[in-house]
Design an enzyme around this catalytic site. Structure first.
Site, PDB file in Angstrom:
ATOM      1  N   CYS A   2     -14.660  18.659  13.814  1.00 32.30           N
ATOM      2  CA  CYS A   2     -15.004  18.298  15.191  1.00 32.30           C
ATOM      3  C   CYS A   2     -15.775  19.428  15.888  1.00 32.30           C
ATOM      4  CB  CYS A   2     -13.738  18.033  15.989  1.00 32.30           C
ATOM      5  SG  CYS A   2     -12.684  16.798  15.260  1.00 32.30           S
ATOM      6  N   ARG A  27     -21.466  20.262  10.969  1.00 32.30           N
ATOM      7  CA  ARG A  27     -20.049  20.494  10.703  1.00 32.30           C
ATOM      8  C   ARG A  27     -19.378  19.264  10.094  1.00 32.30           C
ATOM      9  NH1 ARG A  27     -17.857  24.751  14.105  1.00 32.30           N
ATOM     10  NH2 ARG A  27     -15.875  23.683  14.055  1.00 32.30           N
ATOM     11  N   TRP A  73     -14.329  14.228  13.776  1.00 32.55           N
ATOM     12  CA  TRP A  73     -14.076  14.016  12.348  1.00 32.55           C
ATOM     13  C   TRP A  73     -12.643  13.492  12.291  1.00 32.55           C
ATOM     14  CZ3 TRP A  73     -10.994  15.980   8.293  1.00 32.55           C
ATOM     15  CH2 TRP A  73     -11.505  15.827   7.002  1.00 32.55           C
ATOM     16  N   ASN A  99     -10.531  19.659  19.783  1.00 33.05           N
ATOM     17  CA  ASN A  99     -10.555  19.953  18.345  1.00 33.05           C
ATOM     18  C   ASN A  99      -9.166  20.449  17.966  1.00 33.05           C
ATOM     19  OD1 ASN A  99     -13.266  19.498  18.448  1.00 33.05           O
ATOM     20  ND2 ASN A  99     -13.888  21.612  18.029  1.00 33.05           N
ATOM     21  N   GLY A 100      -8.701  20.067  16.773  1.00 28.66           N
ATOM     22  CA  GLY A 100      -7.380  20.520  16.324  1.00 28.66           C
ATOM     23  C   GLY A 100      -6.427  19.342  16.226  1.00 28.66           C
ATOM     24  N   GLU A 480     -18.169  26.652  -9.866  1.00 29.48           N
ATOM     25  CA  GLU A 480     -19.016  26.515  -8.682  1.00 29.48           C
ATOM     26  C   GLU A 480     -20.111  25.467  -8.928  1.00 29.48           C
ATOM     27  OE1 GLU A 480     -18.865  27.142  -5.732  1.00 29.48           O
ATOM     28  OE2 GLU A 480     -20.887  27.253  -4.935  1.00 29.48           O
ATOM     29  N   LYS A 484     -20.513  22.138  -6.652  1.00 27.75           N
ATOM     30  CA  LYS A 484     -21.761  21.819  -5.934  1.00 27.75           C
ATOM     31  C   LYS A 484     -22.214  20.408  -6.284  1.00 27.75           C
ATOM     32  CE  LYS A 484     -21.862  24.125  -3.491  1.00 27.75           C
ATOM     33  NZ  LYS A 484     -21.134  25.286  -3.201  1.00 27.75           N
ATOM     34  N   GLU A 487     -19.876  17.635  -4.859  1.00 27.26           N
ATOM     35  CA  GLU A 487     -19.919  17.552  -3.392  1.00 27.26           C
ATOM     36  C   GLU A 487     -21.097  16.741  -2.876  1.00 27.26           C
ATOM     37  OE1 GLU A 487     -19.942  21.879  -2.521  1.00 27.26           O
ATOM     38  OE2 GLU A 487     -18.727  21.270  -0.813  1.00 27.26           O
ATOM     39  N   HIS A 503      -8.963  22.535 -26.097  1.00 27.10           N
ATOM     40  CA  HIS A 503      -7.577  22.215 -25.698  1.00 27.10           C
ATOM     41  C   HIS A 503      -7.516  20.948 -24.852  1.00 27.10           C
ATOM     42  CE1 HIS A 503      -6.321  25.982 -27.399  1.00 27.10           C
ATOM     43  NE2 HIS A 503      -7.226  26.626 -26.668  1.00 27.10           N
ATOM     44  N   LYS A 602     -18.078  21.068   7.427  1.00 26.46           N
ATOM     45  CA  LYS A 602     -18.486  22.443   7.137  1.00 26.46           C
ATOM     46  C   LYS A 602     -17.342  23.423   7.325  1.00 26.46           C
ATOM     47  CE  LYS A 602     -21.328  25.675   6.036  1.00 26.46           C
ATOM     48  NZ  LYS A 602     -21.501  25.799   4.574  1.00 26.46           N
TER      49      LYS A 602
HETATM   50  C1  F6R Z   1     -18.345  24.188  -1.026  1.00 32.57           C
HETATM   51  C2  F6R Z   1     -17.807  24.401   0.279  1.00 32.57           C
HETATM   52  C3  F6R Z   1     -16.326  24.456   0.469  1.00 32.57           C
HETATM   53  C4  F6R Z   1     -15.984  25.754   1.194  1.00 32.57           C
HETATM   54  C5  F6R Z   1     -14.490  25.796   1.542  1.00 32.57           C
HETATM   55  C6  F6R Z   1     -14.111  27.106   2.185  1.00 32.57           C
HETATM   56  O1  F6R Z   1     -19.715  24.079  -1.024  1.00 32.57           O
HETATM   57  O2  F6R Z   1     -18.539  24.558   1.203  1.00 32.57           O
HETATM   58  O3  F6R Z   1     -15.644  24.378  -0.728  1.00 32.57           O
HETATM   59  O4  F6R Z   1     -16.338  26.829   0.381  1.00 32.57           O
HETATM   60  O5  F6R Z   1     -14.185  24.735   2.408  1.00 32.57           O
HETATM   61  O6  F6R Z   1     -14.837  27.309   3.358  1.00 32.57           O
HETATM   62  P1  F6R Z   1     -14.930  28.729   4.025  1.00 32.57           P
HETATM   63  O7  F6R Z   1     -15.697  29.619   3.093  1.00 32.57           O
HETATM   64  O8  F6R Z   1     -15.652  28.504   5.315  1.00 32.57           O
HETATM   65  O9  F6R Z   1     -13.538  29.210   4.209  1.00 32.57           O
END
Ligand code: F6R
Length: 607
Positions: A2, A27, A73, A99-100, A480, A484, A487, A503, A602
């Protein structure tokens, strides 16, 4: 997640709020709304979907020079117009964006319903305007403070009252809120990006603080009405850094920014004469650093992957036992906090609830926690005992790319510092330091694989399952790469330690399942090649991200992406780049919403 924006000043509030909400889009959200004050009434417009939908619904030339806006959100209650913010009290005079999560909202709702209040939404947030109205006697700030005394949970809120023109009351507890100081106008937002087009002078609120703003200025107090003096900070980055420029989307822009963002993370921190690193914000002297017996990293998602690389590097180079753990797991398993452990909380946003709550748990048990954060003034940055800002600049795309390589830079610097206090010689330190300084250039060279990776993405985009495989430092990079891809393309992807495939995961190998191998020229190369052959022998297509000139690996793989040769300890910086590009181009090929993938946000401020 949010987002909040508020404005009080001489201009029409609608365009300022809509522009602020647009900048908060990154976000992640599913609905949005605004409340605009004018001549003793509030006009509220809310819509499900994008800001463009809201913009079309707002009457042209709607007057009013103060108001609040929100991107939601969904957590409590579905994605509906009724559940979108702002929420109103029964008279329609009080509007709140929140927010929250209000944890005791059920009990509060029951209490208010017993008093005759009718609710218009299913949200936890709606209890707030009703509580404010319950206490309102001509002073909004006092009514908000009285309402806050009932709330349990987390909040960043902005509140307006139709009868108090130009006034906005904000309060924070666990959810960020920033005041923007303009000239004859004031802003309030959950994130500086919402107001950077108008002012760079900001005040970060802390938990427990309440702010009252009007066009002439702001006043901060605690919830018991005691004044709190606040410092006005200057945001260090420019508006251009949150605009896409010539790129199709933010993710592409951020991938290509990595030579500069890593250079910024390293900037001024390598001390060539002493062949070590200088990290001013750690708040630990040499003696304290030398006493560190163990390093433990907590983080989530991509930041956790950076932590896994950092832990391996620290252990192998500085000879300090080190590990990285998911913050969401650590918090609830009552971890042992050893006296000689140094903890790192790694977070791009600095607001991730899982990481923040784990940090507090460790501090409660006496642990020292350093932050590795990107967002200046974020909660984790402020609550940690010291730390390293990575200076990536704003990362707008939901999928993290440039923050990851900058987090790596922070760990490499810290490793150099620690290793030089232990067994690493000046000559070895100088070699490491020179290689680290050369990383931005190597990333720039790696980015030349763009067209090749785009062609591979076209070839494999319709595959529904992918394996990403690597050993040693390449194992977190495989994780990673898989994260990516899933996502932003929504393909199923698994990152595995290459040695583990026999395994279990090898059962997945089939002609329609591509395996992406990371094959640096390190001491594990031969082992990784054996794993590649195991996949080939079972009919699985193999894409190898390897080192330029490695004819053997190129010959085994169906497709080969060369990256520049370098000291093997530094391949995490470069070999992740083709994987970022691969995810990006597969998602582009599939027509996905790359910067705002479905269901993701985000900054994940809920557990
Ligand atoms: C992956 C991604 C998420 C963040 C995770 C932690 O592309 O963006 O997996 O890495 O939500 O977020 P931060 O780094 O902001 O704590």
């Amino acid at each position: 997640m949010c987002g909040i924006v508020g404005y009080a000043g001489p201009r029409r509030a609608v365009p300022v709020l809509l522009e602020g909400l647009k900048r908060l889009e990154y976000r992640g959200y599913d609905s949005a709304g605004i409340a605009i004050g004018d001549e003793g009434r509030l006009a509220v417009v809310k819509r499900v979907g994008k800001i463009a939908v809201l913009r079309n619904a707002v009457p042209k030339e709607l007057p009013g020079s103060w108001g609040i806006g929100h991107t939601r959100w969904a957590t409590h209650g579905g994605v509906t117009e009724a559940n979108a913010h702002p929420h109103l009290d029964s008279s329609g005079k009080v509007a709140v964006v929140h927010n929250g999560i209000i944890e005791n909202y059920r009990a509060l709702r029951n209490m208010l319903e017993r008093e005759g209040v009718c609710f218009a939404s299913e949200t936890d947030s709606e209890v707030i305007p009703h509580l404010v109205a319950r206490y309102y006697e001509g002073d909004l700030e006092q009514a908000v403070k009285a309402a806050l005394s009932h709330l349990e949970g987390t909040y960043g809120i902005a509140v307006v009252h139709a009868d108090e023109p130009g006034r906005i009351i904000g309060a924070r507890n666990g959810s960020p809120l920033v005041v923007g100081v303009g000239s004859g106008e004031m802003f309030l937002a959950s994130d500086v990006t919402a107001m950077i087009a108008h002012t760079k002078q900001v005040v970060y609120l802390s938990d427990g603080e309440v702010v009252a703003i009007d066009p002439s200025g702001f006043r901060t107090t605690d919830r018991d009405d005691r004044p709190v003096a606040k410092k006005v900070d200057e945001v260090a980055w420019e508006l251009g850094s949150i605009e896409k420029g010539d790129f199709a989307c933010y993710m592409e822009k951020e991938i290509f920014e990595q030579p500069e963002s890593v250079a910024r993370a390293l900037g001024g921190r390598l001390e060539s004469a002493e062949a070590t690193a200088k990290l001013g914000g750690l708040n630990l002297d040499r003696r304290q650093l030398r006493q560190v017996g163990r390093v433990r990293v907590i983080a989530a998602g991509t930041s956790w992957h950076a932590g896994l690389v950092g832990a391996q590097l620290l252990e192998s180079m500085a000879r300090i036992p080190a590990s990285a753990e998911l913050a969401s797991e650590l918090r609830y398993r009552n971890p042992v906090v050893e006296k000689d452990s140094l903890w790192f909380a790694v977070s791009q946003s600095g607001e991730t609830a899982d990481t923040l709550y784990a940090l507090r748990e460790i501090q409660r048990k006496g642990g020292t926690v350093l932050g590795i954060c990107n967002v200046v003034g974020s909660t984790i940055a402020r609550e940690s005992d010291g730390g390293i800002y990575v200076h990536s600049g704003p990362e707008i795309a939901v999928a993290s790319t440039k923050a990851f390589t900058s987090q790596l830079a922070a760990f490499y610097l810290f490793t150099l510092l620690m290793a030089r206090m232990r067994d690493l010689s000046h000559a070895e330190g100088a070699h490491f330091s020179a290689a680290l300084a050369g990383v931005p250039g190597k990333i720039a060279e790696t980015l030349r694989c763009r067209d090749l990776v785009q062609a591979l993405a076209k070839k494999y985009a319709r595959s529904e399952n992918f394996l990403f495989l690597g050993r040693g430092l390449m194992y977190p990079i495989a994780l990673e790469g898989a994260l990516k891809l899933k996502e932003i393309s929504y393909a199923h992807a698994e990152g595995c330690a290459a040695g583990e495939i026999k395994h279990g995961p090898i059962a997945l190998v089939a002609p329609e399942v591509p395996s992406i191998f990371l094959v640096p020229d390190d001491e594990l190369r031969e082992k990784t090649i054996s794993n590649m052959r195991e996949i080939k022998a079972r009919g699985g297509p193999v894409i190898a991200v390897g080192v330029e000139g490695d004819a053997e690996v190129a010959a085994i793989a169906d497709d080969f992406v060369p990256t520049p040769r370098m000291d093997p300890r530094f391949y995490p910086f470069t070999m992740v780049v083709p994987l970022q590009l691969f995810a990006y181009f597969v998602a582009l090929e599939l027509g996905r919403d790359i910067d705002q993938p479905r269901n993701l946000a985000k900054s994940v401020t809920v557990e």
